[in-house]
Design a protein around this motif. Structure first.
Motif, PDB file in Angstrom:
ATOM      1  N   PRO A   1      11.589   9.603   3.248  1.00 48.91           N
ATOM      2  CA  PRO A   1      11.557  11.068   3.278  1.00 48.91           C
ATOM      3  C   PRO A   1      10.742  11.610   2.099  1.00 48.91           C
ATOM      4  N   GLY A   2      10.537  12.922   2.077  1.00 42.98           N
ATOM      5  CA  GLY A   2       9.676  13.509   1.047  1.00 42.98           C
ATOM      6  C   GLY A   2      10.408  13.901  -0.217  1.00 42.98           C
ATOM      7  N   ASN A   3      11.680  14.232  -0.078  1.00 44.72           N
ATOM      8  CA  ASN A   3      12.387  14.719  -1.266  1.00 44.72           C
ATOM      9  C   ASN A   3      12.463  13.646  -2.335  1.00 44.72           C
ATOM     10  N   PRO A   4      12.097  14.013  -3.573  1.00 44.43           N
ATOM     11  CA  PRO A   4      11.963  12.986  -4.621  1.00 44.43           C
ATOM     12  C   PRO A   4      13.207  12.126  -4.868  1.00 44.43           C
ATOM     13  N   VAL A   5      14.403  12.689  -4.797  1.00 42.77           N
ATOM     14  CA  VAL A   5      15.588  11.857  -5.030  1.00 42.77           C
ATOM     15  C   VAL A   5      15.854  10.980  -3.804  1.00 42.77           C
ATOM     16  N   ALA A   6      15.644  11.569  -2.624  1.00 42.92           N
ATOM     17  CA  ALA A   6      15.829  10.804  -1.383  1.00 42.92           C
ATOM     18  C   ALA A   6      14.904   9.586  -1.375  1.00 42.92           C
ATOM     19  N   VAL A   7      13.705   9.767  -1.881  1.00 44.42           N
ATOM     20  CA  VAL A   7      12.749   8.654  -1.957  1.00 44.42           C
ATOM     21  C   VAL A   7      13.331   7.521  -2.788  1.00 44.42           C
ATOM     22  N   MET A   8      13.875   7.873  -3.944  1.00 49.06           N
ATOM     23  CA  MET A   8      14.365   6.822  -4.838  1.00 49.06           C
ATOM     24  C   MET A   8      15.608   6.154  -4.267  1.00 49.06           C
ATOM     25  N   VAL A   9      16.505   6.951  -3.703  1.00 52.86           N
ATOM     26  CA  VAL A   9      17.732   6.365  -3.145  1.00 52.86           C
ATOM     27  C   VAL A   9      17.381   5.443  -1.982  1.00 52.86           C
ATOM     28  N   ALA A  10      16.539   5.932  -1.071  1.00 52.51           N
ATOM     29  CA  ALA A  10      16.162   5.105   0.085  1.00 52.51           C
ATOM     30  C   ALA A  10      15.417   3.854  -0.379  1.00 52.51           C
TER      31      ALA A  10
ATOM     32  N   GLY B   1       2.183  27.729  -4.092  1.00 48.12           N
ATOM     33  CA  GLY B   1       2.872  27.059  -2.986  1.00 48.12           C
ATOM     34  C   GLY B   1       2.727  25.543  -2.996  1.00 48.12           C
ATOM     35  N   ALA B   2       1.979  25.014  -3.935  1.00 52.82           N
ATOM     36  CA  ALA B   2       1.783  23.555  -3.967  1.00 52.82           C
ATOM     37  C   ALA B   2       2.792  22.900  -4.911  1.00 52.82           C
ATOM     38  N   VAL B   3       2.998  21.596  -4.745  1.00 52.76           N
ATOM     39  CA  VAL B   3       3.801  20.825  -5.712  1.00 52.76           C
ATOM     40  C   VAL B   3       2.997  19.602  -6.121  1.00 52.76           C
ATOM     41  N   TYR B   4       3.195  19.199  -7.342  1.00 54.99           N
ATOM     42  CA  TYR B   4       2.542  17.960  -7.770  1.00 54.99           C
ATOM     43  C   TYR B   4       3.181  16.789  -7.036  1.00 54.99           C
ATOM     44  N   ASP B   5       2.364  15.839  -6.684  1.00 55.61           N
ATOM     45  CA  ASP B   5       2.816  14.633  -5.992  1.00 55.61           C
ATOM     46  C   ASP B   5       3.486  13.705  -7.007  1.00 55.61           C
ATOM     47  N   SER B   6       4.804  13.758  -7.063  1.00 54.93           N
ATOM     48  CA  SER B   6       5.500  12.876  -8.013  1.00 54.93           C
ATOM     49  C   SER B   6       5.955  11.583  -7.347  1.00 54.93           C
ATOM     50  N   ASN B   7       6.153  11.609  -6.035  1.00 54.23           N
ATOM     51  CA  ASN B   7       6.715  10.423  -5.368  1.00 54.23           C
ATOM     52  C   ASN B   7       5.856   9.180  -5.554  1.00 54.23           C
TER      53      ASN B   7
ATOM     54  N   ALA C   1       0.870  -1.187   0.000  1.00 52.14           N
ATOM     55  CA  ALA C   1       0.000   0.000   0.000  1.00 52.14           C
ATOM     56  C   ALA C   1       0.904   1.233   0.000  1.00 52.14           C
ATOM     57  N   LEU C   2       0.454   2.231  -0.728  1.00 54.87           N
ATOM     58  CA  LEU C   2       1.313   3.373  -1.002  1.00 54.87           C
ATOM     59  C   LEU C   2       0.525   4.655  -0.802  1.00 54.87           C
ATOM     60  N   PHE C   3       1.066   5.608  -0.034  1.00 56.60           N
ATOM     61  CA  PHE C   3       0.477   6.943  -0.059  1.00 56.60           C
ATOM     62  C   PHE C   3       1.518   8.012   0.202  1.00 56.60           C
ATOM     63  N   SER C   4       1.197   9.226  -0.225  1.00 56.15           N
ATOM     64  CA  SER C   4       2.065  10.381  -0.001  1.00 56.15           C
ATOM     65  C   SER C   4       1.427  11.215   1.084  1.00 56.15           C
ATOM     66  N   SER C   5       2.275  11.856   1.891  1.00 59.95           N
ATOM     67  CA  SER C   5       1.682  12.749   2.875  1.00 59.95           C
ATOM     68  C   SER C   5       2.278  14.134   2.723  1.00 59.95           C
ATOM     69  N   GLY C   6       1.458  15.137   2.919  1.00 58.73           N
ATOM     70  CA  GLY C   6       1.922  16.525   2.828  1.00 58.73           C
ATOM     71  C   GLY C   6       0.779  17.427   2.403  1.00 58.73           C
ATOM     72  N   ASP C   7       0.610  18.527   3.140  1.00 63.87           N
ATOM     73  CA  ASP C   7      -0.477  19.464   2.823  1.00 63.87           C
ATOM     74  C   ASP C   7      -0.205  20.243   1.543  1.00 63.87           C
ATOM     75  N   GLU C   8       1.081  20.252   1.113  1.00 58.10           N
ATOM     76  CA  GLU C   8       1.417  21.023  -0.081  1.00 58.10           C
ATOM     77  C   GLU C   8       1.192  20.227  -1.367  1.00 58.10           C
ATOM     78  N   LEU C   9       0.793  18.955  -1.234  1.00 54.15           N
ATOM     79  CA  LEU C   9       0.761  18.095  -2.423  1.00 54.15           C
ATOM     80  C   LEU C   9      -0.536  18.232  -3.204  1.00 54.15           C
ATOM     81  N   CYS C  10      -0.355  18.241  -4.488  1.00 54.25           N
ATOM     82  CA  CYS C  10      -1.453  18.458  -5.414  1.00 54.25           C
ATOM     83  C   CYS C  10      -1.448  17.269  -6.364  1.00 54.25           C
ATOM     84  N   SER C  11      -2.620  16.739  -6.686  1.00 50.20           N
ATOM     85  CA  SER C  11      -2.665  15.574  -7.572  1.00 50.20           C
ATOM     86  C   SER C  11      -2.627  16.003  -9.026  1.00 50.20           C
ATOM     87  N   ILE C  12      -2.030  15.183  -9.862  1.00 48.75           N
ATOM     88  CA  ILE C  12      -1.977  15.519 -11.283  1.00 48.75           C
ATOM     89  C   ILE C  12      -3.398  15.607 -11.830  1.00 48.75           C
TER      90      ILE C  12
END
Ligand code: AMP
Ligand code: MG
Length: 437
Positions: free
Chosen positions: A328-337, A216-222, A198-209
């Motif tokens: 973590p939330g940062n997109p590269v950190a997500v992939m590395v971790a 101030g929002a970012v698209y949820d890429s993770n 099961a997969l979800f993103s968390s963050g009030d700044e996240l916006c769905s494609i």
């Protein structure tokens, strides 16, 4: 204290405030057990699945002795001790059309690659070195010296023997294994069920494609990179969307996720400021350790279990609980971790045995690189060849939010925990991303 946290805190070299990459991976792998549940599938559906029962060969492969060359089948005992040997042609053997007689003294059979070796022949001489004397039915076949008994012959069972294990449980089935299984005439096999994640993103700044990007929002890429990585690993992915930074919403999401999955992967919400309220929530929902891993990128990570812990020795299946990987939330950190921790963990849950370390090899780094002390760094690199030697250069800007650096890269440049800065021309270890994904 609860059992997972107790096990972790009793482990050697366990420092949740600064955990080495290798140690974190070991701790995770030690706790996990493969999930239970098997499926019987047709051979083509087994690609990329994990074998759950040994494939035992019902036949010898090859099933008969055959020629590996186009040439002449003969008896090695007929060959002259020195000089040429003259033999009489008595027939031909083609693949699928065997010669129906025996090879007697002084005789030879024309034979094609893949044709069954005629009875009593024990040597095949390749056609290029043989001379045919005459042009009729009574041709003499002239064999040059230097031939050996058994040459150019493949014996029955040389590849796989009837009754023996051809592929062992725990193997992830690649095209080679699919081919072996077909070569045995086996049409169905038993594989482990897919790991449910099961997969979800968390963050009030996240916006769905598909929705406008508010200020101030970012698209949820993770969720998309994670979906891609999990899908490539053969998981059944349950996408639960974006969850607000709100304890009630998060609690509901974790409970729902744990009820339907073997593992939960989340991104965001584990960095220092946010971790505090999540920590309280986790303490109610399960047993989760909050780690600071001595690495860059990907330092904060939560690992543990939501819901019940499986008893010791039980397989990893538990309808009322799931392993948690809070990335973590940062997109590269997500992939590395993901590649360093979640990937081996998923393979273990999937029943892959052994879970192998990532393939890595040395390459010459053509640019200098800074390196922080006492941490492992995963820079994104581009491989290329120069005068036949494999070289690597970093992909420019390496910010942990810059997904472009992952997209341009074909490898990680691994700067080990204890190493210092890299000078131009120094050797570094690279992990091939194509090997990882
Ligand atoms: P966090 O770990 O929640 O503090 O997030 C760290 C950074 O990653 C912030 O700049 C977030 O906006 C960004 N981020 C978090 N989640 C996502 C996501 N799902 N997709 C893209 N960026 C994200
Ligand atoms: Mg956040």
């Amino acid at each position: 204290m609860s059992s997972i946290l107790k096990t972790l805190s009793g482990a050697d070299n366990y420092d949740p405030e600064s955990l080495r990459v290798d140690r974190a991976r070991e701790l995770i792998l030690d706790l996990l057990r493969p999930v239970g549940g098997h499926e019987r599938v047709f051979v083509r559906q087994a690609l990329d699945r994990v074998l759950a029962e040994d494939v035992v060969s019902p036949i010898d492969v090859p099933s008969h002795d055959y020629s590996a060359m186009d040439g002449w089948a003969l008896r090695a005992g007929d060959l002259a001790a020195a000089g040429e040997t003259r033999l009489k042609k008595i027939g031909s053997a083609f693949a699928g059309h065997p010669f129906e007689g025996k090879v007697g003294a002084g005789e030879t059979v024309r034979i094609m690659t893949g044709a069954v070796l005629p009875q009593d022949a024990d040597c095949v001489v390749m056609q290029e070195v043989v001379r045919v004397d005459g042009d009729g039915a009574d041709d003499a076949i002239i064999i040059p010296p230097g031939q050996r008994r058994e040459q150019n012959i493949r014996r029955a069972g040389e590849d796989l023997q009837a009754g023996r294990t051809a592929i062992a449980t725990g193997r992830k089935l690649r095209p080679a294994e699919i081919g072996i299984i077909a070569s045995l005439g086996v049409a169905e096999l038993v594989v482990r069920r897919r790991v449910r994640v099961a997969l979800f993103s968390s963050g009030d700044e996240l916006c769905s494609i598909g929705t406008p990007l508010v200020s101030g929002a970012v698209y949820d890429s993770n969720r998309y990179t994670l979906w891609g990585m999990l899908t490539r690993l053969g998981c059944e992915v349950i996408d639960m969307g974006v969850v607000r930074d709100d304890p009630v919403a998060l609690e509901a999401a974790f409970r729902e996720a744990a009820a339907c999955s073997d593992a939960i992967v989340t991104s965001g919400g584990v960095s220092v400021g946010e971790a505090d309220f999540i920590k309280q929530l986790m303490a109610q929902l399960g047993e989760v350790a909050f780690w600071k891993i001595a690495m860059k990128p990907g330092r904060p990570m939560a690992f543990g279990r939501i819901g019940k812990t499986p008893p010791d020795g039980a397989d990893g299946t538990n309808a009322s609980g799931a392993w948690l990987f809070g990335l973590p939330g940062n997109p590269v950190a997500v992939m590395v971790a993901f590649y360093q921790f979640v990937r081996p963990a998923i393979l273990k849950l999937a029943g892959v045995d052994p879970v192998k370390p990532f393939p890595a090899f040395p390459a010459r780094c053509t640019e200098p690189m800074k390196k922080g002390r006492d941490r492992t760094e995963f820079q994104r690199g581009i491989l290329f060849q120069e005068n036949g030697e494999w070289c690597v250069r970093p992909t420019g800007a390496q910010g942990s939010g810059m997904l472009r650096s992952m997209s341009e890269a074909d490898c990680f440049i691994v700067l080990e925990h204890d190493r210092g800065p890299v000078g131009a021309g120094d050797t570094v270890m690279v992990q091939l991303m194509d090997g990882l994904v």
